[in-house]
Scaffold this motif. Structure first.
Motif, PDB file in Angstrom:
ATOM      1  N   ASP A 176       0.885  -1.167   0.000  1.00  9.27           N
ATOM      2  CA  ASP A 176       0.000   0.000   0.000  1.00  9.27           C
ATOM      3  C   ASP A 176       0.922   1.215   0.000  1.00  9.27           C
ATOM      4  OD1 ASP A 176      -1.604   2.219   0.734  1.00  9.27           O
ATOM      5  OD2 ASP A 176      -3.041   0.908   1.745  1.00  9.27           O
ATOM      6  N   THR A 177       1.145   1.815  -1.176  1.00 11.07           N
ATOM      7  CA  THR A 177       2.097   2.922  -1.281  1.00 11.07           C
ATOM      8  C   THR A 177       1.617   4.174  -0.557  1.00 11.07           C
ATOM      9  OG1 THR A 177       1.125   3.550  -3.426  1.00 11.07           O
ATOM     10  CG2 THR A 177       3.059   2.102  -3.467  1.00 11.07           C
ATOM     11  N   ALA A 178       0.302   4.341  -0.421  1.00  9.78           N
ATOM     12  CA  ALA A 178      -0.234   5.523   0.258  1.00  9.78           C
ATOM     13  C   ALA A 178       0.061   5.469   1.758  1.00  9.78           C
ATOM     14  CB  ALA A 178      -1.737   5.630   0.021  1.00  9.78           C
ATOM     15  N   LYS A 179      -0.082   4.280   2.333  1.00 12.91           N
ATOM     16  CA  LYS A 179       0.137   4.123   3.778  1.00 12.91           C
ATOM     17  C   LYS A 179       1.557   3.628   4.097  1.00 12.91           C
ATOM     18  CE  LYS A 179      -4.747   3.314   4.776  1.00 12.91           C
ATOM     19  NZ  LYS A 179      -5.763   2.401   5.356  1.00 12.91           N
ATOM     20  N   VAL A 180       2.324   3.383   3.057  1.00 11.87           N
ATOM     21  CA  VAL A 180       3.735   2.980   3.165  1.00 11.87           C
ATOM     22  C   VAL A 180       3.910   1.726   4.037  1.00 11.87           C
ATOM     23  CG1 VAL A 180       6.084   3.881   3.317  1.00 11.87           C
ATOM     24  CG2 VAL A 180       4.194   5.470   3.119  1.00 11.87           C
ATOM     25  N   PHE A 181       3.216   0.683   3.672  1.00  9.60           N
ATOM     26  CA  PHE A 181       3.441  -0.609   4.306  1.00  9.60           C
ATOM     27  C   PHE A 181       3.189  -1.700   3.274  1.00  9.60           C
ATOM     28  CE2 PHE A 181      -1.193  -0.533   4.898  1.00  9.60           C
ATOM     29  CZ  PHE A 181      -1.544  -1.859   4.665  1.00  9.60           C
ATOM     30  N   GLY A 182       3.663  -2.885   3.588  1.00  5.94           N
ATOM     31  CA  GLY A 182       3.459  -4.003   2.670  1.00  5.94           C
ATOM     32  C   GLY A 182       3.447  -5.324   3.409  1.00  5.94           C
ATOM     33  N   ILE A 183       2.926  -6.339   2.752  1.00  3.09           N
ATOM     34  CA  ILE A 183       2.900  -7.693   3.296  1.00  3.09           C
ATOM     35  C   ILE A 183       3.798  -8.570   2.434  1.00  3.09           C
ATOM     36  CG2 ILE A 183       1.480  -9.680   3.921  1.00  3.09           C
ATOM     37  CD1 ILE A 183       0.773  -7.193   5.509  1.00  3.09           C
ATOM     38  N   PHE A 184       4.686  -9.292   3.083  1.00  2.00           N
ATOM     39  CA  PHE A 184       5.525 -10.271   2.379  1.00  2.00           C
ATOM     40  C   PHE A 184       4.657 -11.519   2.209  1.00  2.00           C
ATOM     41  CE2 PHE A 184       8.939 -13.604   2.487  1.00  2.00           C
ATOM     42  CZ  PHE A 184       9.607 -13.205   1.331  1.00  2.00           C
ATOM     43  N   THR A 185       3.960 -11.600   1.098  1.00  3.33           N
ATOM     44  CA  THR A 185       2.905 -12.603   0.942  1.00  3.33           C
ATOM     45  C   THR A 185       3.434 -14.021   0.814  1.00  3.33           C
ATOM     46  OG1 THR A 185       2.869 -12.203  -1.453  1.00  3.33           O
ATOM     47  CG2 THR A 185       1.307 -10.954  -0.097  1.00  3.33           C
ATOM     48  N   ARG A 186       4.599 -14.196   0.199  1.00  2.00           N
ATOM     49  CA  ARG A 186       5.132 -15.548  -0.002  1.00  2.00           C
ATOM     50  C   ARG A 186       6.599 -15.490  -0.366  1.00  2.00           C
ATOM     51  NH1 ARG A 186       5.733 -16.248  -5.491  1.00  2.00           N
ATOM     52  NH2 ARG A 186       4.557 -14.771  -6.797  1.00  2.00           N
ATOM     53  N   ILE A 187       7.256 -16.615  -0.227  1.00  2.00           N
ATOM     54  CA  ILE A 187       8.654 -16.719  -0.650  1.00  2.00           C
ATOM     55  C   ILE A 187       8.661 -16.898  -2.170  1.00  2.00           C
ATOM     56  CG2 ILE A 187      10.760 -18.098  -0.495  1.00  2.00           C
ATOM     57  CD1 ILE A 187       9.826 -18.914   2.331  1.00  2.00           C
ATOM     58  N   PRO A 188       9.415 -16.095  -2.897  1.00  2.00           N
ATOM     59  CA  PRO A 188       9.411 -16.204  -4.360  1.00  2.00           C
ATOM     60  C   PRO A 188      10.124 -17.454  -4.854  1.00  2.00           C
ATOM     61  CG  PRO A 188      11.112 -14.689  -3.657  1.00  2.00           C
ATOM     62  CD  PRO A 188      10.332 -15.054  -2.415  1.00  2.00           C
ATOM     63  N   THR A 189       9.828 -17.846  -6.073  1.00  4.49           N
ATOM     64  CA  THR A 189      10.576 -18.932  -6.706  1.00  4.49           C
ATOM     65  C   THR A 189      11.829 -18.341  -7.335  1.00  4.49           C
ATOM     66  OG1 THR A 189       9.482 -18.650  -8.863  1.00  4.49           O
ATOM     67  CG2 THR A 189       8.417 -20.116  -7.252  1.00  4.49           C
TER      68      THR A 189
END
Length: 208
Positions: A176-189
């Motif tokens: 969420d660029t407006a609220k400046v936070f993010g979720i690390f949803t998964r480990i990438p391949t």
């Protein structure tokens, strides 16, 4: 060994690879590698053929420089990767991608991993609401990464988020660029991680 603090573009020219070390300068086409695509120094334009060992060492150097990790840290990640199921090389890269400084960079809060590392060490970053100032902290899937309230107006962070229109944000994070936070949803391949490194050669190097 202490972290390299010299001219980073010389490293890119020496290794002939874009290692993502200059952020906005690179996006504007002003990187030294684009202007002078040969090794620095008086004899930089001479072509030299690397030995098998030289190629393996070069790939390890690329990975260490890209992620800003020391030899001791890198060897630790390799040992852990070798204990996991699956391809050791792919495990190595996905493990290092979980570092907090790298996740901050992947979320677009910093233009380079070096800047992201600085934000973390200076206490600008929260993980699940708690300050974490250790760049090597391993982020788990589902954890929330945010910039603390007092730092959201930081010029570097604001500018970095503006540049995500050009660079994009990694698919394995939800930001969420407006609220400046993010979720690390998964480990990438490994296939999703675009870096100029052949980890197979690193595995061969450490397997000798």
């Amino acid at each position: 060994m202490a972290r390299y603090r010299g001219p980073v573009e010389k490293l890119e020219r020496r290794l002939n690879a874009d290692l993502g070390l200059k952020g906005e300068r690179r996006l504007n086409g002003k990187s030294a590698l684009e202007k002078r695509p040969f090794a620095p120094g008086q004899h930089g334009q001479r072509r030299t053929k690397l030995s098998e060992y030289g190629l393996q060492l070069q790939e390890k150097q690329k990975a260490k420089i890209i992620y800003g990790v020391s030899e001791k840290q890198f060897r630790k990640y390799f040992k852990e990767a070798s204990r996991l199921e699956g391809n050791t090389g792919a495990n190595l890269i996905t493990l290092i991608e979980q570092r907090l400084d790298n996740v901050v960079y992947r979320m677009g809060f910093a233009t380079t991993r070096a800047n992201a590392r600085q934000f973390v060490t200076h206490g600008h970053v929260l993980v699940d609401g708690k300050k974490v100032d250790i760049p090597s902290f391993m982020v788990k899937a589902g954890q929330k990464i945010e910039i603390r309230e007092k730092s959201k107006s930081n010029n570097q962070i604001v500018r970095s988020l503006e540049l995500t229109n050009q660079t994009g944000i990694a698919e394995w994070v939800d930001v969420d660029t407006a609220k400046v936070f993010g979720i690390f949803t998964r480990i990438p391949t490994r296939e999703e991680i675009v870096i100029p490194v052949e980890e197979r050669l690193i595995v061969e190097l450490y397997s000798k």
